[in-house]
Design a protein around this motif. Structure first.
Motif, PDB file in Angstrom:
ATOM      1  N   LEU A  75       0.829  -1.202   0.000  1.00  0.00           N
ATOM      2  CA  LEU A  75       0.000   0.000   0.000  1.00  0.00           C
ATOM      3  C   LEU A  75       0.870   1.261   0.000  1.00  0.00           C
ATOM      4  O   LEU A  75       0.599   2.223  -0.735  1.00  0.00           O
ATOM      5  N   ALA A  76       1.926   1.257   0.807  1.00  0.00           N
ATOM      6  CA  ALA A  76       2.822   2.414   0.857  1.00  0.00           C
ATOM      7  C   ALA A  76       3.484   2.646  -0.500  1.00  0.00           C
ATOM      8  O   ALA A  76       3.638   3.786  -0.947  1.00  0.00           O
ATOM      9  N   GLU A  77       3.846   1.566  -1.162  1.00  0.00           N
ATOM     10  CA  GLU A  77       4.452   1.652  -2.492  1.00  0.00           C
ATOM     11  C   GLU A  77       3.495   2.311  -3.478  1.00  0.00           C
ATOM     12  O   GLU A  77       3.920   3.006  -4.412  1.00  0.00           O
ATOM     13  N   MET A  78       2.182   2.103  -3.267  1.00  0.00           N
ATOM     14  CA  MET A  78       1.168   2.695  -4.131  1.00  0.00           C
ATOM     15  C   MET A  78       0.814   4.116  -3.715  1.00  0.00           C
ATOM     16  O   MET A  78      -0.023   4.760  -4.340  1.00  0.00           O
ATOM     17  N   GLY A  79       1.445   4.594  -2.632  1.00  0.00           N
ATOM     18  CA  GLY A  79       1.146   5.932  -2.139  1.00  0.00           C
ATOM     19  C   GLY A  79      -0.143   6.011  -1.351  1.00  0.00           C
ATOM     20  O   GLY A  79      -0.758   7.079  -1.255  1.00  0.00           O
ATOM     21  N   ILE A  80      -0.558   4.889  -0.760  1.00  0.00           N
ATOM     22  CA  ILE A  80      -1.815   4.813  -0.013  1.00  0.00           C
ATOM     23  C   ILE A  80      -1.517   4.595   1.467  1.00  0.00           C
ATOM     24  O   ILE A  80      -0.713   3.725   1.818  1.00  0.00           O
ATOM     25  N   ASP A  81      -2.165   5.375   2.311  1.00  0.00           N
ATOM     26  CA  ASP A  81      -2.021   5.206   3.751  1.00  0.00           C
ATOM     27  C   ASP A  81      -2.746   3.933   4.190  1.00  0.00           C
ATOM     28  O   ASP A  81      -3.945   3.775   3.923  1.00  0.00           O
ATOM     29  N   ALA A  82      -2.034   3.035   4.851  1.00  0.00           N
ATOM     30  CA  ALA A  82      -2.617   1.739   5.215  1.00  0.00           C
ATOM     31  C   ALA A  82      -3.812   1.895   6.148  1.00  0.00           C
ATOM     32  O   ALA A  82      -4.824   1.192   6.000  1.00  0.00           O
ATOM     33  N   GLU A  83      -3.724   2.799   7.095  1.00  0.00           N
ATOM     34  CA  GLU A  83      -4.843   2.972   8.039  1.00  0.00           C
ATOM     35  C   GLU A  83      -6.095   3.436   7.309  1.00  0.00           C
ATOM     36  O   GLU A  83      -7.201   2.932   7.569  1.00  0.00           O
ATOM     37  N   GLU A  84      -5.944   4.371   6.390  1.00  0.00           N
ATOM     38  CA  GLU A  84      -7.093   4.849   5.630  1.00  0.00           C
ATOM     39  C   GLU A  84      -7.698   3.739   4.784  1.00  0.00           C
ATOM     40  O   GLU A  84      -8.917   3.664   4.609  1.00  0.00           O
ATOM     41  N   ALA A  85      -6.848   2.871   4.242  1.00  0.00           N
ATOM     42  CA  ALA A  85      -7.352   1.761   3.423  1.00  0.00           C
ATOM     43  C   ALA A  85      -8.083   0.724   4.273  1.00  0.00           C
ATOM     44  O   ALA A  85      -9.039   0.090   3.805  1.00  0.00           O
ATOM     45  N   MET A  86      -7.653   0.541   5.513  1.00  0.00           N
ATOM     46  CA  MET A  86      -8.252  -0.472   6.388  1.00  0.00           C
ATOM     47  C   MET A  86      -9.547  -0.019   7.041  1.00  0.00           C
ATOM     48  O   MET A  86     -10.448  -0.840   7.287  1.00  0.00           O
ATOM     49  N   LEU A  87      -9.649   1.263   7.349  1.00  0.00           N
ATOM     50  CA  LEU A  87     -10.763   1.771   8.169  1.00  0.00           C
ATOM     51  C   LEU A  87     -12.154   1.383   7.662  1.00  0.00           C
ATOM     52  O   LEU A  87     -13.024   1.037   8.479  1.00  0.00           O
ATOM     53  N   PRO A  88     -12.431   1.411   6.335  1.00  0.00           N
ATOM     54  CA  PRO A  88     -13.786   1.055   5.894  1.00  0.00           C
ATOM     55  C   PRO A  88     -14.193  -0.379   6.250  1.00  0.00           C
ATOM     56  O   PRO A  88     -15.385  -0.692   6.286  1.00  0.00           O
ATOM     57  N   PHE A  89     -13.214  -1.237   6.491  1.00  0.00           N
ATOM     58  CA  PHE A  89     -13.503  -2.652   6.745  1.00  0.00           C
ATOM     59  C   PHE A  89     -13.493  -3.016   8.230  1.00  0.00           C
ATOM     60  O   PHE A  89     -13.885  -4.123   8.593  1.00  0.00           O
ATOM     61  N   GLN A  90     -13.062  -2.080   9.057  1.00  0.00           N
ATOM     62  CA  GLN A  90     -12.953  -2.388  10.484  1.00  0.00           C
ATOM     63  C   GLN A  90     -14.282  -2.780  11.125  1.00  0.00           C
ATOM     64  O   GLN A  90     -14.344  -3.794  11.839  1.00  0.00           O
TER      65      GLN A  90
END
Length: 223
Positions: free
Chosen positions: A67-82
């Motif tokens: 995710l970091a390699e793609m320029g995406i914050d991991a926490e932001e990507a995970m939050l919708p699924f929490q």
């Protein structure tokens, strides 16, 4: 199953969601195994679950690195699924050590089946990451062998664990369907319309159920 990814913008949104749910799933598995180790009947068993938890955290870090390699914050990507993942684990709290083992085994194997099916649709680099994270390895073997030993030691466990495994499968499939619908996974991945995406989802559900049934039969349980 294989196809070319959908148009780039739609595919990139799908990829963000796929990696987000994978990352949170691995983090949750780490937390679950660490917590469930308290049920262990021996220090050896506690160490076994602890080692498996470490593996899950290493997988979490691999997905976060992508995710970091793609320029995406991991926490932001995970939050919708929490919320949905946490709700799943709340609904499937194990009552003892044996239920903990079965939950870890079922979730580990069903998740791997799900993501490996999805990997037939993604780019080669992402497919390689999925294979690395979801490959059947030491964790699956350890859990399966420990369950076989427990069932051999106490055959009375069979009916209870068979029912528990069936419930876990149902909850896992419901969870996968909910996530797929809410985030339009198959449509976003393949570019398929809603009807075709529904057909793919039904085929995937049947595959997951059949593979689970085979594994339960190998344990001597009714799938």
């Amino acid at each position: 199953m294989s196809t070319s990814p959908a148009e780039p913008a739609r595919y990139n949104l799908f990829l963000r969601d796929l990696l987000g749910v994978m990352a949170y799933g691995e983090l949750s598995a780490f937390e679950r195994l660490s917590s469930d180790a308290r049920y262990s009947p021996t220090l050896h068993d506690r160490a076994v679950l602890g080692r498996l938890a470490v593996i899950e955290f290493q997988h979490f870090e691999l997905v976060c690195a992508k995710l970091a390699e793609m320029g995406i914050d991991a926490e932001e990507a995970m939050l919708p699924f929490q919320p949905s993942v946490d709700h799943f684990h709340e609904r499937t709290r194990p009552a003892d050590w044996h239920e903990s083992l079965m939950k870890a085994y079922v979730i580990d194997t069903v998740s791997a089946d799900f993501y490996r099916s999805i990997s037939g649709y993604v780019d080669a680099e992402t497919a390689g990451l999925i294979e690395l994270v979801q490959a059947a390895g030491d964790a699956t073997v350890v859990l399966r062998d420990r369950l076989k030993a427990a069932l051999a030691d106490d055959p009375r466990l069979a009916s209870r664990l068979a029912l528990w495994a069936r419930r876990l499968l149902g909850e896992a499939i419901t969870q996968a369907q909910r996530v797929s619908v809410e985030h339009a996974f198959l449509g976003g991945l393949t570019g398929a319309d809603e009807a075709r995406a529904g057909e793919l989802a039904r085929a995937l559900t049947a595959e997951l159920a059949a593979a689970h049934s085979r594994r339960m039969s190998e344990l001597g349980l009714a799938g």
